[in-house]
Write a protein that holds these residues in place. Structure first.
Motif, PDB file in Angstrom:
ATOM      1  N   ARG A   1       0.795  -1.211   0.000  1.00 30.92           N
ATOM      2  CA  ARG A   1       0.000   0.000   0.000  1.00 30.92           C
ATOM      3  C   ARG A   1       0.838   1.276   0.000  1.00 30.92           C
ATOM      4  N   TYR A   2       2.100   1.162   0.303  1.00 33.45           N
ATOM      5  CA  TYR A   2       2.966   2.338   0.178  1.00 33.45           C
ATOM      6  C   TYR A   2       3.556   2.435  -1.227  1.00 33.45           C
ATOM      7  N   ASN A   3       3.252   1.427  -2.009  1.00 30.34           N
ATOM      8  CA  ASN A   3       3.770   1.369  -3.359  1.00 30.34           C
ATOM      9  C   ASN A   3       5.293   1.336  -3.308  1.00 30.34           C
ATOM     10  N   ASP A   4       5.765   0.398  -2.594  1.00 32.97           N
ATOM     11  CA  ASP A   4       7.194   0.300  -2.378  1.00 32.97           C
ATOM     12  C   ASP A   4       7.910  -0.041  -3.678  1.00 32.97           C
ATOM     13  N   VAL A   5       9.024   0.597  -3.881  1.00 35.86           N
ATOM     14  CA  VAL A   5       9.712   0.449  -5.156  1.00 35.86           C
ATOM     15  C   VAL A   5      10.245  -0.972  -5.350  1.00 35.86           C
ATOM     16  N   ASN A   6      10.487  -1.671  -4.264  1.00 39.19           N
ATOM     17  CA  ASN A   6      11.041  -3.017  -4.389  1.00 39.19           C
ATOM     18  C   ASN A   6      10.111  -3.988  -5.094  1.00 39.19           C
ATOM     19  N   THR A   7       8.824  -3.817  -4.849  1.00 33.50           N
ATOM     20  CA  THR A   7       7.852  -4.657  -5.551  1.00 33.50           C
ATOM     21  C   THR A   7       8.006  -4.484  -7.050  1.00 33.50           C
ATOM     22  N   LEU A   8       8.180  -3.236  -7.440  1.00 30.78           N
ATOM     23  CA  LEU A   8       8.302  -2.944  -8.857  1.00 30.78           C
ATOM     24  C   LEU A   8       9.568  -3.527  -9.445  1.00 30.78           C
ATOM     25  N   LYS A   9      10.593  -3.357  -8.714  1.00 30.02           N
ATOM     26  CA  LYS A   9      11.893  -3.849  -9.201  1.00 30.02           C
ATOM     27  C   LYS A   9      11.801  -5.296  -9.622  1.00 30.02           C
ATOM     28  N   SER A  10      11.121  -6.083  -8.800  1.00 32.98           N
ATOM     29  CA  SER A  10      11.048  -7.506  -9.118  1.00 32.98           C
ATOM     30  C   SER A  10      10.065  -7.789 -10.245  1.00 32.98           C
ATOM     31  N   ALA A  11       9.091  -6.920 -10.417  1.00 32.58           N
ATOM     32  CA  ALA A  11       8.058  -7.207 -11.424  1.00 32.58           C
ATOM     33  C   ALA A  11       8.446  -6.748 -12.817  1.00 32.58           C
ATOM     34  N   ALA A  12       9.086  -5.606 -12.902  1.00 34.18           N
ATOM     35  CA  ALA A  12       9.317  -5.024 -14.215  1.00 34.18           C
ATOM     36  C   ALA A  12      10.744  -5.263 -14.674  1.00 34.18           C
ATOM     37  N   HIS A  13      10.877  -6.213 -15.540  1.00 26.05           N
ATOM     38  CA  HIS A  13      12.216  -6.605 -15.955  1.00 26.05           C
ATOM     39  C   HIS A  13      12.694  -5.886 -17.204  1.00 26.05           C
ATOM     40  N   GLU A  14      11.930  -6.105 -18.254  1.00 22.07           N
ATOM     41  CA  GLU A  14      12.377  -5.563 -19.540  1.00 22.07           C
ATOM     42  C   GLU A  14      12.367  -4.041 -19.521  1.00 22.07           C
ATOM     43  N   SER A  15      12.770  -3.495 -20.623  1.00 23.08           N
ATOM     44  CA  SER A  15      12.735  -2.043 -20.719  1.00 23.08           C
ATOM     45  C   SER A  15      11.291  -1.611 -20.938  1.00 23.08           C
ATOM     46  N   PHE A  16      10.992  -0.429 -20.535  1.00 17.17           N
ATOM     47  CA  PHE A  16       9.627   0.083 -20.666  1.00 17.17           C
ATOM     48  C   PHE A  16       9.666   1.584 -20.898  1.00 17.17           C
ATOM     49  N   ALA A  17       8.622   2.081 -21.506  1.00 22.34           N
ATOM     50  CA  ALA A  17       8.611   3.483 -21.938  1.00 22.34           C
ATOM     51  C   ALA A  17       8.265   4.433 -20.797  1.00 22.34           C
ATOM     52  N   ALA A  18       7.357   3.987 -19.955  1.00 22.97           N
ATOM     53  CA  ALA A  18       6.923   4.904 -18.899  1.00 22.97           C
ATOM     54  C   ALA A  18       6.303   4.144 -17.742  1.00 22.97           C
ATOM     55  N   VAL A  19       6.322   4.796 -16.595  1.00 17.73           N
ATOM     56  CA  VAL A  19       5.662   4.274 -15.402  1.00 17.73           C
ATOM     57  C   VAL A  19       4.540   5.237 -15.030  1.00 17.73           C
ATOM     58  N   VAL A  20       3.374   4.666 -14.791  1.00 16.16           N
ATOM     59  CA  VAL A  20       2.251   5.497 -14.319  1.00 16.16           C
ATOM     60  C   VAL A  20       2.192   5.382 -12.808  1.00 16.16           C
ATOM     61  N   LEU A  21       2.219   6.547 -12.160  1.00 12.72           N
ATOM     62  CA  LEU A  21       2.317   6.577 -10.716  1.00 12.72           C
ATOM     63  C   LEU A  21       1.139   7.382 -10.144  1.00 12.72           C
ATOM     64  N   PRO A  22       0.173   6.692  -9.557  1.00 10.76           N
ATOM     65  CA  PRO A  22      -0.972   7.418  -9.018  1.00 10.76           C
ATOM     66  C   PRO A  22      -0.682   7.949  -7.615  1.00 10.76           C
ATOM     67  N   GLN A  23      -1.122   9.153  -7.344  1.00  9.46           N
ATOM     68  CA  GLN A  23      -0.942   9.715  -6.017  1.00  9.46           C
ATOM     69  C   GLN A  23      -2.129  10.598  -5.684  1.00  9.46           C
ATOM     70  N   PRO A  24      -3.023  10.257  -4.757  1.00  5.82           N
ATOM     71  CA  PRO A  24      -3.088   8.966  -4.080  1.00  5.82           C
ATOM     72  C   PRO A  24      -3.542   7.881  -5.043  1.00  5.82           C
ATOM     73  N   ASN A  25      -3.372   6.621  -4.615  1.00  8.94           N
ATOM     74  CA  ASN A  25      -3.804   5.544  -5.499  1.00  8.94           C
ATOM     75  C   ASN A  25      -5.322   5.346  -5.396  1.00  8.94           C
ATOM     76  N   PHE A  26      -5.832   4.378  -6.127  1.00 11.38           N
ATOM     77  CA  PHE A  26      -7.291   4.216  -6.185  1.00 11.38           C
ATOM     78  C   PHE A  26      -7.892   3.953  -4.821  1.00 11.38           C
ATOM     79  N   LEU A  27      -7.109   3.340  -3.925  1.00 10.39           N
ATOM     80  CA  LEU A  27      -7.647   3.011  -2.609  1.00 10.39           C
ATOM     81  C   LEU A  27      -7.419   4.134  -1.607  1.00 10.39           C
ATOM     82  N   GLY A  28      -7.003   5.275  -2.132  1.00 10.61           N
ATOM     83  CA  GLY A  28      -6.828   6.438  -1.259  1.00 10.61           C
ATOM     84  C   GLY A  28      -5.500   6.472  -0.544  1.00 10.61           C
TER      85      GLY A  28
END
Ligand SMILES: Cc1ncc(COP(=O)(O)O)c(C=O)c1O
Ligand SMILES: Cc1ncc(COP(=O)(O)O)c(C=O)c1O
Lengths: 451, 483, 483, 451
Positions: free
Chosen positions: A188-215
């Motif tokens: 729920r803090y949108n910790d960067v480590n979760t992302l690190k493990s999920a997104a391997h290949e190269s990518f064009a952009a990251v969408v970052l919601p603030q606050p996220n859908f759950l507030g």
């Protein structure tokens, strides 16, 4: 009732001048095989008085509830001046300001809007509005893919939970251009480590919601930096009212977000059953030529006097046609005007106070909810003005019971999947007073007992 | 003067700020804003005065004749604005249960019905938020149709050279290549030979406006439809010009498969200085199942409900977070209901009468028509090419001169086919007197060309600013205020 | 162009006419109209355009600084207008039972309370429809008081020479002779010696404005009150200048017996281009029983009721058919409630601050104050007599020059005592920047006097018309349009 | 919340410039014995949002009923455009147009209003409005006495029944100037013979209502001629909407009425609990200098261009002071504007249709009432759009029962005396449809049974 001024004499004179005998002749180039004679399917017209009666009868089918739903559309106090000004004929009934000299009012308002939005977002520039938040996000994604020259990837990482309808719209709009979207579930803090493990290949952009859908509030700095390290652009998806209080995307991480977008509705636009709202988009100056939508620039007239006009039109469909940044043409000018007036009336302190008061009311609601048996605050901290609660039966049934008692109790999170079917997304803003909060609690309790 | 230049630190419209007992927040300080955003600090009176005075620098329907071709700037009934501004419509969160918004849903449902009747289509989705999004929906539906049939090689959309820019831009967004097809310069009709040449097994569809953006009715429409269908393509109808043909002819009967309407044109919802609009998409039975969601249905018990992908599994999806520009749709519903079938028909009759009258009068006054052999639809084109050659003036000069006379300029330089053109659409809500005044203004401007072309090039002189330097704007890119 | 000149026989705003099945009436034909009245025959769009464009020829608070002395042209909150325009208030016939209008009555009752608190009076009637009618009510109450006591010889009302015209006109309407009393030319205070000379057993009362129309506070008010009361007369307070003293001093405490307020000044209800206003009358216990009816009372059970002569048998009667300008009263209630006691006090503080600041600044800029030794109240007077003598220009010229600069002219030539005067009232809702701009404009105008007095006399040049010939208007008396 | 822009810095700078230390010093000329410190009796201010909540709570105390009351205030359809235009800041927040060059909008509107009203009344001229109908009548009487040079009588004959509140107001306003008022009860046609026998001495003017308070139509021609024979002026008291259908006072009898006045509310002004409305006054040109109120005249500017300005100001209080025609100053400008817009939208035919439809609806109501047992239509003909019915018990009790069922059934005529306590004055206008009329009947029946 067609609001036409023509008298029979006018028509006769005009036909005569054209050199024909009847208005029917005006349509003689239409192949007769497909001509129709009027619209017999539709009833005849009625006058304004009858329409007034009719619409009253119809609108009685709408019930106004004490509202605790947010989920992308937020109820805030709207100063009376806002719509009384926006309703002036010169703003309401003007066309898009192509004829600049005859549109300095609209154009200056757009320029002021661009300034306010860009500053709220911490960006250099903003456009004159998009249709709504979801389509603004879709366009931001397309823009990011065009703008990111460091990769040919068309992959977008959605870091954190965003509104399911935004996902849907994003998909509908971007799918034909080969965009690939990867949603990464994070904590729920949108910790960067979760992302690190999920997104391997190269990518064009990251969408970052603030606050996220759950507030919940995202740890934006780390992810922004991480994305930039991977040569991805960062698209901030934000609520403009909360930006009165929360760190502007331009200051996220070391270099700040690159593109910022969101739903503009909280800035003076009524809930109105879902629209018209407006989307906004802002970006760093270097990306401006990839931005869709209208943009106004300052210039001078032949006497050296300051004036404003649409600019960078070569990005747009009417000039660039199939190579345009988007097909968008008519956007949401009046709502953008409304937001500009709203932001002027609130000012930096007022907007901040709205965000703070909404947050405080939500905090107070959590406090009160802690006294309600069988209800659990799933996220009791790290919120802005929206949070998730768990109820003992299905959210749907609880909401129904609450609505019967005049309270719109929240958004049914069942849309996120079965695991969420007993959870509600609840929002409080500055419009609520202590009584309202107490009423929410009372009605919630009764609803739970009733189910 | 910009509102920021009126700003004074610490000033505020006091009545608008929420009252805080304390300003503590339970938010991690690393997430909080450290800078003050550049919003003005002004009083309520200053705000009211600023925006009231700004508004006065605009032309608008409520203040000026606005013969802006392709835009249908007709009277926007104040009743529609008032009725749609009822709290009952405004104080409604989009996510309340359908039971609590039966009023809104009823308006939408009935509007769907009206649109079907007017267009001859069988199903409608109201969610697209402007014409361009309606186009997007329609072309995406064409794509969905071919995709479902596995017809993957169809990667081209045909668009006439006279088409509005949104047409090719839309085709691109839907992943298509755009093939242009020529228009016959004498008649304004599509060049059938050229069309045949581009039609192929790669053709996904064709996008047409009829009456076309040239202000004439495409007489060979049935042939075009047949040819396209035979090639396996589908027909998209750009409804921007629907104001010409209500109760006269229906796109469905012309052979179109899918179309959008611009309710902010034909159905008189206010343009708002650039939106909001609404671009409902309507389809025949071939394409109905691909419509964007949600759509409104009526149950057997008379209840109105919103349905989504669960009912429309083939839908191209959602195009807006909630339900498009709901408030615009309610205004359009009210307009259509007040006009009724007879009024809508009359609107098209008189819009066409006005255009033909004005065209004839300008012709008599010596102006050059782009298509002198043709009837005007609800709009028509004159070309100032002869005047350009003789006097060196441009369509732009004439447009700016009209502004000085309190008349909004017609659409200039569109369609691109006709040199130095003005696309003129008077709409049905203007009087003969107003049209005569326009002709008089044009005659006076022609007189100026003869007597003092230089002065004409200085127009406008009576507006808040004289002619603006657009090149400078694009060069300096001064897009936000800063101290 | 007049709307009649746009009229075309048979044209109409079709949506506005009721639909008639037949046009038969059951009325004796001798009673029916045979001629068509001169109402315009225009479309709805023509009407909207006509009045929108006409409105744009006005100055107003929403568009201009309006330092019009004695008129308190402050910001009119849009919230008050919006809230008072709620159907719940508008769709109410005045004759429905009190039970069905408790909302309206509550507003009125609370407004009565607010007025008592602000004025120090004991009872209020809200029905007078403007200041002048409030004055009428008050003086009629004074008369009723004397009449009841059989004090029939009191046939004079004393009015200072600086008084507003409505004061003597009101006294006359109430059947009184007017005795003028002089003002001291150095201080602006009433000349007590002169006052003593006119006070007698014939004195019914005196009408005063305090702060006076000269923009200064009458310091000897207690002496005046005592002298008048000793002579058997009563004191009437013209509340036009109440904006100067809310929360500072109360008319009741000054010794006044009865007074009116101008809610369209002090309580910020919009002037509407000449009304509607509201002029509630408030009285102390001596005069309360004579108040005009109806008034609102609250019963022991908390119900609000309207009471009339049955409860107020000594009332001077009714002054309006129903309940005065109810909608204006509701706006005033909302304004007062939003400001609260602290806000009303602050309004007077800052109105006075603005006036004194502006007075000082103009004085420093070389303009001549009428009462340089005095504090300004919420307004003050400058005299252009020196400039008149040197440059030949008049206060009128300066007023018109200000118009050209987008500033509404101050009140000119009132009060009559001060030659070539401008009575300047900035109000509290204007900013220091706006006041500085005014000073700059005045300095620029003074420069024009020196450099080009003739040009100054040609002002205004930037408005829809240049200076109008008022003499011609009175001579030709062209008061209605005819073909 | 005082809507003031002053920051603490502004105040400090301003005090410094004045040369004082505190704002309190600004008030040092007020004798300290009478100074107060603020208004502790009153609560502190609240913001707009709180006020919005408050006013909603308060206004909920108002119930909107299906209305059949007239009695001086008439419900008509008001086109939406009317108030949207009148609410424009330039009309709403302008002062009285003393500065003509800066007020051409208001001034031209008044000129147009004068033209419309004068023509509707069949008079030569009209003024720019009075407070309301009753006060306009009082001023008309004072005017008539001043204007009638043929008699020194200050007697006024009221020929026929007029609104009891008009009588009251007339009395309150005119009594101090020695005006004597004689009310003559006539038959329902207001036959001139009744008057002949009642009014012996000489009199200054006759007030002639059309329709009268009971909705009945007066035989205006004969009385007008009779009054003129007696050198009296004729004051027509009329409803402007009915003048779309009924003979204009300027054509009454051989020479027409001399002064015409009335309540302007029916011309686009909402019922609004009784105000603000406006009175109107028109007269023959020869009496113009005796007319109170503001008058606008046409003139030219220094370039010969047409313009408008206030004229004949020498009649008014600010010039003539105690010798003015009246003390009136602020009048009802905005409502006059509303009426002008309303009359423009309706036009001659539209206004006539409103009058006809109202009449037809009233006729239809009578038709339906004939089927109701125990109810008697006291005046079943000779009406315009209002009429009297008799109920089997007190009007008051019937009205109460009807109101409980959502219908405002009429005006209780008990105000006219005990003999009228079982009678109701009932009005129908074009706003009613057949359903409404049926509902009136149903509710009336139930009410009668219930009592
Ligand atoms: C012919 C044509 N097609 C499409 C559009 C696009 O519509 P919208 O601006 O509502 O997106 C327009 C609008 O200008 C048009 O004129
Ligand atoms: C000092 C003074 N008294 C009385 C009045 C009369 O008030 P009203 O115009 O509301 O009748 C005014 C208004 O201009 C005024 O300035």
């Amino acid at each position: 009732m067609s609001f036409t001024p023509h008298t029979p004499e006018d028509i006769a004179l005009m036909l005569n001048s054209i050199g024909i005998d009847s208005v029917e002749q005006l349509f003689d180039e239409i192949p007769s095989a497909i001509r129709i004679e009027g619209l017999p399917d539709l009833a005849d017209g009625i006058n304004e008085m009858a329409m007034g009666r009719e619409i009253k009868k119809i609108s009685a089918g709408n019930k106004n509830l004490l509202n605790f739903i947010g989920a992308g559309a937020y109820q805030h106090h709207i100063p009376s001046a806002v719509w009384q000004l926006a309703g002036r004929g010169e703003l309401l009934t003007a066309y898009t300001p192509y004829q600049a000299e005859a549109s300095q009012g609209s154009l200056q308002i757009i320029f002021e809007f661009q300034t306010m939005i860009a500053s709220l977002c911490g960006m250099d520039v903003a456009n004159a509005s998009m249709y709504d938040g979801a389509s603004a996000l879709a366009e931001s994604i397309l823009m990011a893919v065009r703008a990111n020259k460091k990769t040919t990837s068309k992959k977008i990482v959605i870091a954190d939970s965003i509104h399911p309808c935004y996902l849907n719209v994003m998909n509908s709009i971007t799918r034909y251009q080969g965009i690939e979207i990867q949603c990464v579930e994070t904590d729920r803090y949108n910790d960067v480590n979760t992302l690190k493990s999920a997104a391997h290949e190269s990518f064009a952009a990251v969408v970052l919601p603030q606050p996220n859908f759950l507030g919940q509030l995202t740890r934006v700095d780390a992810i922004t930096d991480w994305a930039h390290q991977h040569h991805a652009l960062v698209i901030g998806l934000v609520n403009p009212v909360t930006l009165g209080l929360l760190k502007e995307p331009g200051s996220w991480g070391a270099r700040g977000a690159d593109i910022v977008c969101g739903e503009g509705q909280p800035l003076g636009v009524p809930l109105a059953g879902g629209g018209p709202y407006f989307g906004f988009m802002a970006c760093k100056k270097q990306f401006i030529r990839q931005m869709p939508g209208r943009i106004v620039g300052k210039t001078t007239d032949t006497n050296g006097k300051t004036g404003y006009c649409l600019t960078l039109q070569a990005r747009e469909q009417h000039i660039r046609r199939s190579k345009a940044t988007s097909n968008i043409c008519t956007n949401q000018g009046l709502l953008m005007t409304v937001a500009t007036i709203y932001m002027s009336l609130l000012g930096p302190q007022g907007l901040k106070n709205v965000a703070i008061k909404s947050h405080q009311n939500t905090a107070r609601l959590i406090e009160l909810l802690n006294t309600v048996k069988q209800v659990h605050c799933v996220y009791a901290d790290n919120f802005c003005h929206e949070m998730v609660i768990q109820v003992p039966s299905s959210a749907k049934s609880v909401l129904k019971k609450m609505a019967d008692r005049g309270v719109a109790g929240g958004y049914d999170l069942a849309t996120l999947g079965q695991a969420w079917a007993d959870k509600l997304l609840v929002c409080s803003t500055e419009v609520h007073n202590e009584n309202d909060l107490q009423q929410f609690i009372t009605v919630l309790k009764t609803a739970i007992e009733d189910v | 003067m910009l509102i920021f230049e009126k700003s004074v630190q610490g000033r505020a419209a006091q009545a608008q700020s929420p009252h805080l007992q304390k300003d503590a927040v339970r938010i991690d300080s690393s997430l909080l804003r450290q800078t003050k955003p550049c919003l003005p600090e002004v009083s309520e009176l200053e705000t009211v005065r600023h925006f009231t005075n700004l508004s006065r620098k605009n032309f608008s329907i409520d203040t000026n004749f606005y013969p802006l071709g392709s835009c249908t700037m007709k009277y926007n009934p104040r009743a529609a604005h008032q009725f749609a501004s009822d709290e009952k419509f405004l104080n409604q969160h989009p996510y309340i249960d359908d039971d609590y918004k039966q009023g809104t849903l009823q308006c939408l449902y009935e509007l769907q019905h009206t649109i079907k009747s007017v267009t001859g289509m069988t199903a409608v989705s109201l969610t697209p938020m402007a014409g361009a999004q309606g186009e997007f929906a329609g072309v995406a539906m064409i794509r969905a149709y071919h995709d479902e049939r596995g017809d993957k090689q169809r990667e081209e959309i045909i668009v006439p050279d006279a088409a509005h820019g949104t047409n090719p831009a839309t085709a691109f967004m839907c992943g298509y290549k755009v093939r242009e097809v020529a228009t016959l310069s004498d008649s304004g009709d599509v060049d059938l030979t050229a069309l045949k040449a581009v039609l192929s097994e790669k053709t996904a569809g064709i996008m047409l406006t009829n009456p076309s953006t040239l202000g004439v009715f495409e007489r060979k429409i049935k042939e075009i439809a047949d040819l396209t269908h035979e090639a396996g393509g589908l027909l998209y109808y750009d409804g921007a010009n629907l104001n010409a043909i209500m109760g006269k002819v229906r796109p469905g009967d012309m052979g179109f498969d899918v179309m959008h309407l611009n309710l902010h044109k034909t159905f008189a919802t206010p343009h708002g200085g650039g939106g909001p609009g609404a671009g409902p998409v309507a389809a025949n039975s071939k394409l109905a199942k691909y419509l964007p969601v949600p759509v409104v249905q009526k149950t057997a018990t008379g209840r109105y409900i919103l349905v989504d992908e669960t009912h429309y599994p083939h839908s191209i999806g959602k195009l807006s977070t909630f339900f498009g520009n709901t408030g615009v749709l309610i205004r359009a519903y009210i307009y259509a209901k007040m006009l009724g079938g007879n009024g809508l028909t009359q609107a098209s009759t008189l819009a066409t009468l006005n255009a033909n009258y004005l065209m004839t009068a300008l012709h008599k006054a010596g102006f050059t028509l782009a298509y002198p052999q043709r009837r005007a639809s609800h709009e028509f084109i004159i070309t100032l090419e002869p005047e350009h050659k003789i006097y060196g003036i441009t369509a732009l000069d004439v447009a700016k001169c009209l502004l000085d006379r309190g008349i909004h300029a017609p659409t200039m330089y569109f369609p691109l086919l006709v040199a130095e053109c003005l696309l003129i659409e008077p709409t049905e809500t203007e009087s003969k007197q107003q049209l005569d005044e326009f002709v008089d203004a044009m005659i006076a401007i022609r007189q100026m060309m003869i007597e003092n072309a230089e002065q004409l090039k200085q127009a406008p002189q009576k507006l808040p600013v004289t002619r603006l330097d657009e090149v400078k704007a694009a060069k300096t890119l001064d897009l936000v205020w800063s101290e």
